[in-house]
Design an enzyme around this catalytic site. Structure first.
Site, PDB file in Angstrom:
ATOM      1  N   LYS A  77       0.827  -1.202   0.000  1.00 27.17           N
ATOM      2  CA  LYS A  77       0.000   0.000   0.000  1.00 27.17           C
ATOM      3  C   LYS A  77       0.864   1.255   0.000  1.00 27.17           C
ATOM      4  O   LYS A  77       0.536   2.257  -0.645  1.00 27.17           O
ATOM      5  CB  LYS A  77      -0.946  -0.019   1.204  1.00 27.17           C
ATOM      6  CG  LYS A  77      -2.070  -1.039   1.090  1.00 27.17           C
ATOM      7  CD  LYS A  77      -3.024  -0.932   2.269  1.00 27.17           C
ATOM      8  CE  LYS A  77      -4.225  -1.869   2.110  1.00 27.17           C
ATOM      9  NZ  LYS A  77      -3.844  -3.274   2.142  1.00 27.17           N
ATOM     10  N   ARG A  85      -5.828  -8.413 -10.071  1.00 25.69           N
ATOM     11  CA  ARG A  85      -6.466  -9.681 -10.413  1.00 25.69           C
ATOM     12  C   ARG A  85      -7.906  -9.404 -10.811  1.00 25.69           C
ATOM     13  O   ARG A  85      -8.377  -8.267 -10.719  1.00 25.69           O
ATOM     14  CB  ARG A  85      -6.454 -10.622  -9.208  1.00 25.69           C
ATOM     15  CG  ARG A  85      -7.058  -9.983  -7.957  1.00 25.69           C
ATOM     16  CD  ARG A  85      -7.193 -10.939  -6.802  1.00 25.69           C
ATOM     17  NE  ARG A  85      -7.479 -10.284  -5.547  1.00 25.69           N
ATOM     18  CZ  ARG A  85      -8.669  -9.845  -5.161  1.00 25.69           C
ATOM     19  NH1 ARG A  85      -9.702  -9.966  -5.975  1.00 25.69           N
ATOM     20  NH2 ARG A  85      -8.838  -9.268  -3.984  1.00 25.69           N
ATOM     21  N   HIS A 107     -15.287  -4.825   6.807  1.00 22.97           N
ATOM     22  CA  HIS A 107     -14.442  -4.403   5.693  1.00 22.97           C
ATOM     23  C   HIS A 107     -14.465  -5.380   4.524  1.00 22.97           C
ATOM     24  O   HIS A 107     -13.578  -5.352   3.672  1.00 22.97           O
ATOM     25  CB  HIS A 107     -12.994  -4.158   6.144  1.00 22.97           C
ATOM     26  CG  HIS A 107     -12.868  -3.178   7.266  1.00 22.97           C
ATOM     27  ND1 HIS A 107     -13.049  -1.822   7.094  1.00 22.97           N
ATOM     28  CD2 HIS A 107     -12.612  -3.360   8.594  1.00 22.97           C
ATOM     29  CE1 HIS A 107     -12.888  -1.210   8.253  1.00 22.97           C
ATOM     30  NE2 HIS A 107     -12.629  -2.113   9.177  1.00 22.97           N
ATOM     31  N   GLU A 133      -3.532   7.312   7.628  1.00 25.36           N
ATOM     32  CA  GLU A 133      -4.297   8.124   6.694  1.00 25.36           C
ATOM     33  C   GLU A 133      -5.432   8.843   7.421  1.00 25.36           C
ATOM     34  O   GLU A 133      -5.858   8.421   8.505  1.00 25.36           O
ATOM     35  CB  GLU A 133      -4.908   7.253   5.590  1.00 25.36           C
ATOM     36  CG  GLU A 133      -3.897   6.651   4.652  1.00 25.36           C
ATOM     37  CD  GLU A 133      -4.538   5.805   3.572  1.00 25.36           C
ATOM     38  OE1 GLU A 133      -3.876   5.561   2.557  1.00 25.36           O
ATOM     39  OE2 GLU A 133      -5.705   5.389   3.737  1.00 25.36           O
TER      40      GLU A 133
END
Length: 666
Positions: free
Chosen positions: A116, A291, A235, A200
């Site tokens: 990430k 993917r 999530h 973040e």
């Protein structure tokens, strides 16, 4: 084009890939673990290769074994599906070194987007908008504290590697940061082998919108529009739809362009998904999945394209079959992920045998992607997805009506499922009004998880009618087999000398006993129920469904029998009642039904009784561990344990007799 492709996956995605290959005339090779030897994907492929024992690390994650299977079977390419090795750069490199085509992006692209932190640095250079945050290499607590202070609380601390909500913490105040970092580090290291974190800005009410991108080996990249995946639990996505509802056209266009820019920045080839968070008129890059995505069918239905075919053609070196200007959106599609899980129990997986499985009828408006059949087992070793239910229609309201009807028609017995929960989401006024967001389930929790209520009179009447009709059918069959088919002893009309012909029934509904009195009348059965009486008539049709008529209200329902349990499936709801019938219980014992069985596969962790021990109803007897949860088997009645069939530490299958139990006589 390839002549033979090995599919390095299982379940519905392996079946999905196999069907496209078959349509294109490409032979397929399945791989399987011992748990999947009789699985649907094995039967769909032309050849199959055993990988090893059930655990994924000993089978589907063994890249060496998969490459050996490809070499031995002559497969020219490997399609990884999603999950398992689909985003494993080392496996993609090993394929290239073996001279076998990996149907996916390059190892370099996988590496670039697998982190990430690295992916955000790349996207920043490419001009793709990012959530304000810290993606630096200094992982000291002081650096993370400084970053959080600079960004402003609340912040999100999350693992740089991996996904699915693991290694993720919301921090709302400075005093919570140290503990959140410690917890996220530990979880990330355990789950991904990498404890690198990023910080973040936390968006409190975002939507999750993603762009389907595709690149070929000739340098062309296109997008196939967006999908909204905001309805999530823990999530993880629950419902996905395309196109995204209530999204301004300029935002759609900007997201599509940003998705293409992201793919071009890393020279992307194949299918990929660029994921964004959208809030207050702005969108931000969060990650790229290198993917095919689980939710790709909604894109296929609105564009008329087969994305697996695109993958195969691109991997074989062909250019993309359609230019960006030729792609267009037609109608609206919604996908619901049907899982074997318990929504009321925190969405914990449910494992066991699919004893009754009836998906809705497929057609132009309904598609079911699945990898299981009736009689298959949902294993503790793999993802508990049963199917993906995808609907399409001309616009969102029409597609939503299709979804509600299809969910009501879907029938699964043998494991807990999220079907009723999905139906609650689809029927919610806020969902219909396009008020979607990642906090939807949390916001409307009380609506989506209503308190369990006892079976109403209608359900009791259906259960009683089913019992009566099946007894009548069994009696007629017994009479036909006997030497005197006209004997009055074969009658089931409750006849009594000098008395009303009636019968009392009782059903166990959880911990309550519900009584029904049956009066036999020429015109049908008069049922006395807790809330009144009803005249019941009906028949069992050729498909085994109950066609009922309750005071003139006719409908068709399904009743599945499991011993004395009746599972009534009616308009998307499932009710379980147990016939409280001493005679039937005695018959079951006489036929060897006195054992207590494992409700799911697992390991016996503790034996709390011994042979010859007298026990009381509710006493704990055996503890099973399955899916990291303990399940206690208790005595169903006062009685004696007469034999134990397993020891602590033994593995048991679903339905295995754990012990023999003799109820205490009256």
């Amino acid at each position: 084009m390839f002549t033979k492709v090995l599919i390095a996956n299982r379940g519905e995605i392996a079946c999905r890939v196999a069907r496209t290959c078959r349509r294109l005339g490409i032979k397929t090779v399945a791989v399987y673990s011992d748990a999947d030897a009789a699985a649907m994907h094995v039967d769909l492929c032309d050849e199959a290769w055993r990988l090893g024992p059930p655990p994924a690390r000993e089978s589907y994650l063994r890249g060496d074994a998969i490459l050996e299977a490809a070499r031995r079977t002559g497969a020219e390419a490997i399609h990884p599906g999603y999950g398992f090795l689909s985003e494993n750069a080392a496996f993609a490199r090993a394929c290239a070194e073996a001279g076998i085509v990996f149907i996916g992006p390059s190892p370099e692209a996988i590496d670039a987007m697998g982190s990430k932190s690295e992916s955000k640095r790349l996207m920043e250079r490419a001009g793709v908008p990012l959530v304000p945050g810290y993606h630096g290499t200094d992982q000291s607590l002081s650096a993370l504290r400084a970053a959080a202070d600079d960004i402003g609380y609340p912040v999100l601390v999350k693992a740089s590697a991996g996904g699915g909500g693991k290694g993720m913490r919301v921090v709302r105040a400075p005093g919570e940061l140290d503990a959140a970092v410690e917890g996220a580090r530990s979880e990330a290291a355990s789950a991904f082998g990498d404890d690198t974190l990023l910080v973040e800005k936390y968006l409190d009410a975002p939507r999750h919108v993603e762009i389907q991108v595709f690149g070929d080996t000739h340098g062309t990249v296109v997008h196939l529009f967006e999908r909204d995946c905001s309805i999530q639990r823990r999530h993880q996505k629950v419902l996905e739809e395309a196109p995204a509802p209530d999204l301004p056209d300029d935002i759609r266009a900007a997201m599509g362009a940003a998705g293409v820019a992201a793919a071009q920045a890393i020279g992307y080839v194949g299918a990929g998904t660029v994921e964004f968070l959208y809030q207050d008129g702005r969108f931000y890059f969060i990650e790229m999945n290198t993917r095919l995505q689980v939710e790709h069918p909604v894109t296929e239905l609105i564009t008329g394209q087969d994305l697996v075919e695109w993958q195969l053609r691109v991997a074989a070196g062909a250019p993309l079959p359609v230019a960006q200007a030729d792609l267009a959106v037609t109608g609206h599609a919604i996908e619901a992920r049907v899982y074997a899980e318990d929504p009321a129990g925190g969405f914990l997986p449910s494992i066991g045998k699919l004893r009754h499985l009836r998906p809705p009828a497929e057609g132009p408006h309904v598609r079911v992607d699945t990898g299981v059949r009736e009689g298959d087992r949902v294993s503790m070793h793999y993802d508990p997805m049963i199917a993906k239910l995808i609907v399409w229609d001309a616009d969102r309201p029409a597609a939503l009506r299709r979804l509600r009807a299809a969910l009501e028609a879907y029938q699964v017995v043998g494991v807990s499922t999220n079907l009723e929960f999905l139906g609650s989401v689809a029927a919610h006024p806020a969902f219909a009004a396009e008020r979607v967001g990642t906090r939807f389930i949390e916001t409307f929790e009380s609506d989506l998880f209503p308190e369990a209520v006892p079976a109403d009179d209608g359900v009791l009447a259906l259960a009683a009618l089913d019992v009566l009709l099946r007894r009548q059918t069994e009696a007629s069959a017994a009479a036909a087999r006997s030497g005197d088919p006209h004997s009055p002893w074969h009658n089931t009309d409750g006849w009594r000398l000098n008395d009303d012909n009636y019968q009392r029934m009782a059903f166990l509904d959880g911990d309550q006993t519900r009584a029904v009195t049956v009066h036999y009348r020429p015109e049908g059965y008069r049922l006395d129920l807790p809330g009144g009486s009803v005249l019941a008539r009906g028949e069992i049709d050729a498909d085994g469904n109950l066609v009922s008529d309750l005071d003139g209200f006719r409908r068709r329902v399904t009743v599945v029998r499991q011993g004395l349990d009746l599972i009534i499936l009616d308009r998307g709801r499932q009710h379980r009642l147990t016939l409280d019938d001493p005679a039937s219980r005695a018959a079951e014992r006489d036929q060897g039904g006195g054992g207590l069985v494992a409700p799911m596969p697992g390991k016996v962790t503790r034996l709390l009784t011994e042979a010859g021990q007298a026990v009381e109803k509710g006493d704990p007897l055996v503890v099973l561990e399955a899916m990291k949860m303990e399940h206690t088997i208790v005595a169903p009645d006062d009685g004696t344990v007469t034999a134990l069939h397993f020891q602590a530490g033994d593995q048991v299958e679903d339905g295995a007799a754990l012990l023999e139990f003799e109820p205490r006589g009256d």
